[in-house]
Motif scaffolding. Structure first.
Motif, mmCIF file in Angstrom:
data_model
loop_
_atom_site.group_PDB
_atom_site.id
_atom_site.type_symbol
_atom_site.label_atom_id
_atom_site.label_comp_id
_atom_site.label_asym_id
_atom_site.label_seq_id
_atom_site.Cartn_x
_atom_site.Cartn_y
_atom_site.Cartn_z
ATOM 1 N N UNK A 290 -20.637 -47.810 14.387
ATOM 2 C CA UNK A 290 -21.442 -48.348 13.276
ATOM 3 C C UNK A 290 -22.739 -48.950 13.807
ATOM 4 N N UNK A 291 -22.659 -49.637 14.959
ATOM 5 C CA UNK A 291 -23.846 -50.257 15.559
ATOM 6 C C UNK A 291 -24.855 -49.190 15.976
ATOM 7 N N UNK A 292 -24.363 -48.079 16.534
ATOM 8 C CA UNK A 292 -25.246 -46.982 16.954
ATOM 9 C C UNK A 292 -25.928 -46.360 15.739
ATOM 10 N N UNK A 293 -25.160 -46.161 14.666
ATOM 11 C CA UNK A 293 -25.725 -45.562 13.446
ATOM 12 C C UNK A 293 -26.815 -46.457 12.866
ATOM 13 N N UNK A 294 -26.574 -47.782 12.829
ATOM 14 C CA UNK A 294 -27.588 -48.709 12.313
ATOM 15 C C UNK A 294 -28.873 -48.623 13.134
ATOM 16 N N UNK A 295 -28.709 -48.530 14.455
ATOM 17 C CA UNK A 295 -29.875 -48.440 15.336
ATOM 18 C C UNK A 295 -30.645 -47.143 15.085
ATOM 19 N N UNK A 296 -29.924 -46.033 14.930
ATOM 20 C CA UNK A 296 -30.581 -44.747 14.678
ATOM 21 C C UNK A 296 -31.334 -44.772 13.343
ATOM 22 N N UNK A 297 -30.753 -45.420 12.345
ATOM 23 C CA UNK A 297 -31.423 -45.516 11.035
ATOM 24 C C UNK A 297 -32.719 -46.321 11.138
ATOM 25 N N UNK B 190 -22.050 -29.238 15.313
ATOM 26 C CA UNK B 190 -21.259 -30.125 14.455
ATOM 27 C C UNK B 190 -21.748 -31.570 14.550
ATOM 28 N N UNK B 191 -22.070 -32.037 15.766
ATOM 29 C CA UNK B 191 -22.580 -33.400 15.946
ATOM 30 C C UNK B 191 -23.887 -33.563 15.165
ATOM 31 N N UNK B 192 -24.752 -32.566 15.249
ATOM 32 C CA UNK B 192 -26.027 -32.617 14.521
ATOM 33 C C UNK B 192 -25.793 -32.699 13.012
ATOM 34 N N UNK B 193 -24.842 -31.922 12.505
ATOM 35 C CA UNK B 193 -24.547 -31.936 11.059
ATOM 36 C C UNK B 193 -24.034 -33.302 10.618
ATOM 37 N N UNK B 194 -23.135 -33.877 11.433
ATOM 38 C CA UNK B 194 -22.616 -35.209 11.099
ATOM 39 C C UNK B 194 -23.729 -36.258 11.120
ATOM 40 N N UNK B 195 -24.680 -36.116 12.046
ATOM 41 C CA UNK B 195 -25.816 -37.032 12.087
ATOM 42 C C UNK B 195 -26.631 -36.950 10.789
ATOM 43 N N UNK B 196 -26.837 -35.715 10.316
ATOM 44 C CA UNK B 196 -27.567 -35.546 9.053
ATOM 45 C C UNK B 196 -26.815 -36.185 7.891
ATOM 46 N N UNK B 197 -25.486 -35.990 7.871
ATOM 47 C CA UNK B 197 -24.679 -36.542 6.785
ATOM 48 C C UNK B 197 -24.708 -38.068 6.771
ATOM 49 N N UNK B 198 -24.790 -38.670 7.951
ATOM 50 C CA UNK B 198 -24.763 -40.129 8.061
ATOM 51 C C UNK B 198 -26.158 -40.734 7.867
ATOM 52 N N UNK B 199 -27.166 -40.113 8.499
ATOM 53 C CA UNK B 199 -28.526 -40.692 8.476
ATOM 54 C C UNK B 199 -29.282 -40.385 7.190
ATOM 55 N N UNK B 200 -28.956 -39.248 6.541
ATOM 56 C CA UNK B 200 -29.621 -38.826 5.293
ATOM 57 C C UNK B 200 -31.155 -38.938 5.401
ATOM 58 N N UNK B 201 -31.758 -38.245 6.344
ATOM 59 C CA UNK B 201 -33.202 -38.386 6.560
ATOM 60 C C UNK B 201 -34.025 -37.832 5.391
ATOM 61 N N UNK B 202 -35.152 -38.477 5.134
ATOM 62 C CA UNK B 202 -36.084 -38.030 4.087
ATOM 63 C C UNK B 202 -37.298 -37.318 4.696
ATOM 64 N N UNK B 203 -37.287 -37.143 5.990
ATOM 65 C CA UNK B 203 -38.400 -36.510 6.713
ATOM 66 C C UNK B 203 -37.966 -35.130 7.183
ATOM 67 N N UNK B 204 -38.881 -34.282 7.638
ATOM 68 C CA UNK B 204 -38.501 -32.952 8.128
ATOM 69 C C UNK B 204 -37.490 -33.045 9.280
#
Length: 847
Positions: free
Chosen positions: A76-83, A104-118
């Motif tokens: 959770x701490x890593x995800x907050x930092x990435x956001x 698969x790791x990349x897809x999970x990152x997209x699902x968690x971070x939900x980026x609004x940029x390219x």
């Protein structure tokens, strides 16, 4: 115009390396592996679904096999930092590994971070400036077919394991498991053990003659191959199941016949009857793919498959080699040119293959990237790197194999000479290397010692038909046929690949899981099944044969490949596997009530008598010996493997259990009896009888490897019981210095500082002075463990050890038993060297 970009990779090491080749406005962060996964324990299951019947498995089968993804502890701490970092970026690059798991790791990152940029998927198979620049310019979108294939694999593994494992707990023992790939892999090892159990040894003899040609000093060996027109039997001529000859036309010599024949040859002339000579050309092996790297890492460096892959991962992330998960032995045009250029520079034009060698991937290759080779378009010579230890050894192996693949063939001259002496025919073979070619750089390893001999030179003197020879010695030679060899890690990987079980990227995990479950153990360099492993395979064969056939597992891998290519629907396949009439769910429902625990825990072995049986229990295997209405239960020590447990061993274990141990003798210092006993972990010696009323346990010591209880003398027992030895006190700390034997071998220790003994040291005789020398040496991380970068000694406040280690994901602090991240700005070697204990404790206390 430059852009502010966030680049996400899996590990800090990879992040540090890739950062060197990116513009300064690019921020590189590590996800530290997966940011989401299926729940690993009940504690990870969210409260909203805890009561659902499918929550434990983490797969909602009724909702089209929907997986329950959770954030693992610490992520959770890593995800907050990435956001937070994502808010500062104008573009996101996902630079995870270019295989299914990386996708698969990349897809999970997209699902968690939900980026609004390219979002750009950045792929490369080596971490060099040119490769990273090319990846930036040639990005792609996420490959959802690869993601689906990886997700389907994960769901299959979870359903297989979570459906069958509880059944095995009920029927054999708690904590055991079955796996989609691990169980067929275990079956291979068990089947080989059964072959060894069924094996019947045969004895046969032949004659070995040491001959010399007059005028030449070089003696050579010839062996008896025919007598009176009949071929003399050798090991391959016997049936391993019966011990008898396969053909009646062969001659089997015993000792008496061999000695008679030896005598009859004493005064006979020895003459060359025929000389055959031919040129043999050997081609180099192709560059490494994942499976062959694991095999050679095991054969040549003694590394396990997991150790090989971890070391290769570090070499890749540090920019030394190309990506280490690949099924393709092909080299790019740039790599071929780099290889051939280095061959010219180091060995000359003669050692270069006339044409570029091209190697194609095998049928069914999944990760068809380039072969594993040194990174870049100019290969670094191993001597020019700063690598040490196993990283240096593995890099050199990869470097040599790559060069050898583009080198000239080796040319050898093979000679077969037939020699007659009366009615006996002897044969000598010679092998001379005329041009070494690629052998100058690399010789492929072999699991079979006889195959390894083929690359050795055996020189014969110049011989012609009619030459007379002088025998220097003729001796009878005894042989016994050998049981089929157990698999090594190298040969098991080879067989898994041949049968299409798993994929090269999963072999290390398969073998590691079998060790972790205690289904196999290492016997020297070979893999032997435990009794528990045999019981699990026996249950699956008897009741779920179709689920552990090699073809079933191979077909599953093929189905996953088709899903990855977008040629098969993953949901339809999951329904067929789990819900169909022949599917896993109904198979378990049909068979569960038929499986009897007593039968499942019993293992049939031919060396057992009618009134004996072997069972597997909660605390390991044991023998039950029936005598009338009485049952004698005797534990089988872990060191015994199913094929090596003899009738004599069984009788000895039963006798000790029935009669109790007889004292070996008396300790002259204490007057206590010295006993030899057998426990779960093998035989051991004990000083004095055990007293249930006393809290003090008797002193004990394990028997050395290879020493049987019946061979223990009082002198050896007392020597073993002399450990641990107090050698004296350290002149600086005034703490005791002690010598002892532990899990990793003999060692000395003082105030929590351990040092392993060298080969020349003897734990029973080592002196205080020698122990102080060892303790003064810089501490090295144990094999496979993290390297110590700085040792700060003890924390004066809490009496705990403080050190900085080089871990898989970069340097970190260890305080006592807890690990703490080292801030990125302090991770450079020169900064670590300047750090003080106070600075380290400040980081620890703030964490």
């Amino acid at each position: 115009m430059s852009e502010s970009a966030l680049v996400i990779v899996e590990s800090p090491t990879k992040a540090r390396t890739i950062k060197r080749f990116l513009p300064p406005e690019y921020v590189v962060e590590a996800s530290i592996g997966h940011v989401r996964d299926l729940p690993q324990s009940a504690a990870e299951i969210p409260a909203r679904v805890k009561k659902e019947p499918w929550a434990r498995v983490g797969i909602n089968v009724e909702e089209n096999f929907a997986p329950l993804y959770v954030t693992p502890k610490g992520k959770a701490k890593i995800i907050r930092h990435l956001k937070e970092q994502l808010k500062q970026a104008s573009v996101l690059y996902l630079a995870t590994d270019e295989d299914r798991e990386g996708e698969s790791i990349s897809w999970h990152l997209l699902e968690v971070l939900k980026p609004k940029i390219p979002v750009r998927r950045m792929v490369f198979h080596e971490i060099t400036r040119s490769a990273i620049t090319h990846a930036l310019e040639n990005y792609r979108s996420l490959d959802l077919s690869l993601v689906r294939a990886q997700e389907t694999r994960r769901i299959l593994d979870r359903l297989y394991g979570y459906t069958l494992s509880p059944l095995i707990w009920k029927k054999i023992a708690y904590g055991l498991s079955a796996g989609r790939v691990q169980s067929p892999g275990l079956r291979m090892i068990v089947e080989r053990e059964r072959e060894r159990i069924r094996f019947v040894a045969s004895e046969y003899w032949d004659l070995a003659a040491l001959l010399v040609k007059p005028g030449h000093d070089l003696p050579f060996e010839a062996r008896l191959t025919e007598f009176q027109g009949k071929r003399v039997a050798s090991g391959k001529d016997f049936d391993p199941a019966t011990g008898t000859l396969k053909s009646p036309d062969l001659l089997q010599l015993d000792r008496t016949r061999a000695e008679e024949l030896q005598t009859s040859l004493e005064d006979l002339p020895w003459t060359v009857r025929e000389v055959k000579s031919r040129e043999v050309t050997s081609r180099p092996a192709p560059p490494f793919i994942t499976s062959t790297l694991q095999q050679e890492g095991n054969r040549k460096l003694g590394l396990s498959a997991r150790e090989t892959m971890r070391t290769a991962q570090r070499l890749y992330e540090e920019g030394y080699i190309t990506y280490m998960r690949t099924d393709s032995p092909s080299l790019s045009a740039e790599a071929v040119e780099a290889t051939r250029r280095q061959i010219r520079e180091l060995y000359g034009e003669d050692y270069l293959a006339r044409e570029d060698r091209q190697h194609s991937a095998s049928r069914g290759a999944q990760e068809a990237h380039e072969a594993i080779r040194p990174a870049g378009d100019t290969f670094r010579h191993p001597d020019e790197t700063s690598l040490t230890g196993r990283e240096r050894s593995l890099y050199e192996l990869i470097w040599k194999r790559t060069l050898a693949s583009q080198m000239a063939n080796a040319r050898k001259r093979s000679q077969t000479v037939q020699i007659v002496a009366g009615e006996a025919l002897f044969t000598a073979t010679g092998n001379a290397i005329e041009f070494p070619g690629f052998l100058r750089v690399y010789v492929e390893g072999a699991d079979n010692p006889e195959a390894a001999l083929e690359n050795k030179e055996v020189l014969l003197p110049p011989l012609e038909e009619g030459n007379h020879l002088t025998p220097q010695a003729v001796k009878p030679d005894q042989h016994r046929t050998k049981p089929p060899a157990r698999y090594t890690e190298a040969s098991l990987v080879q067989q898994l690949e041949k049968q299409g079980i798993g994929r090269p990227s999963t072999y290390a995990a398969i073998i590691a899981t079998l060790y972790e479950r205690s289904y196999i153990r290492r016997q020297d360099k070979a893999l032997a099944p435990t009794f528990t492993g045999m019981a699990v395979v026996q249950l699956l064969e008897n009741h779920f044969e179709g689920l552990i056939t090699y073809s079933f597992t191979r077909n599953m891998e093929n189905a996953l490949d088709e899903i990855a290519l977008g040629e098969r629907d993953s949901l339809a396949y999951l329904k067929e596997f789990y819900l169909s009439e022949e599917g896993l769910q109904k198979a378990v429902e049909r068979r569960e009530s038929e499986i009897k625990p007593e039968a499942s825990r019993s293992i049939a072995l031919p060396q057992l008598r009618e009134h004996q049986t072997v069972k597997v229990g909660r605390y390991g295997p044991y023998i039950i010996h029936y005598e009338g209405d009485q049952e004698v239960h005797a534990s089988i020590p872990e060191e015994y493997t199913p094929a090596d447990l003899t009738e004599a061993d069984i009788a000895e274990l039963i006798a000790v259990q029935k009669n109790g141990p007889a004292p070996i003798g008396t300790d002259p210092e204490t007057g206590k009896s010295v006993l030899c006993l057998t426990g779960r972990y093998g035989p051991y010696v004990q000083l004095g009888e055990s007293d249930p009323e006393s809290t003090e346990k008797p002193k004990r010591a394990s028997l050395p490897k290879g020493v049987r209880p019946s061979e223990i003398t009082l002198e050896l027992a007392l020597k073993l019981l002399s450990l641990p030895r107090t050698l004296g006190t350290h002149p600086e700390s005034a703490q005791e210095v002690v010598a002892n034997i532990g899990r990793f071998g003999p060692f000395v220790v003082c105030d929590g500082e351990f040092r392993s003994l060298k080969k020349e040291d003897d734990v029973y005789t080592i002196t205080l002075d020698r122990a102080l020398e060892l303790l003064a040496e810089e501490k090295k991380g144990r094999r496979g463990g993290p390297k110590v970068l700085r040792d700060f000694g003890k924390d004066p406040g809490k009496n705990r050890k403080i050190a900085i280690y080089d871990g898989r994901y970069g340097p970190y602090i260890k305080a006592g038993t807890k690990n703490f991240s080292l801030p990125e700005e302090l991770q450079k070697p020169e900064q670590i060297e300047k750090m003080t204990l106070e600075q380290v404790l400040e980081i620890v206390n703030k964490a």
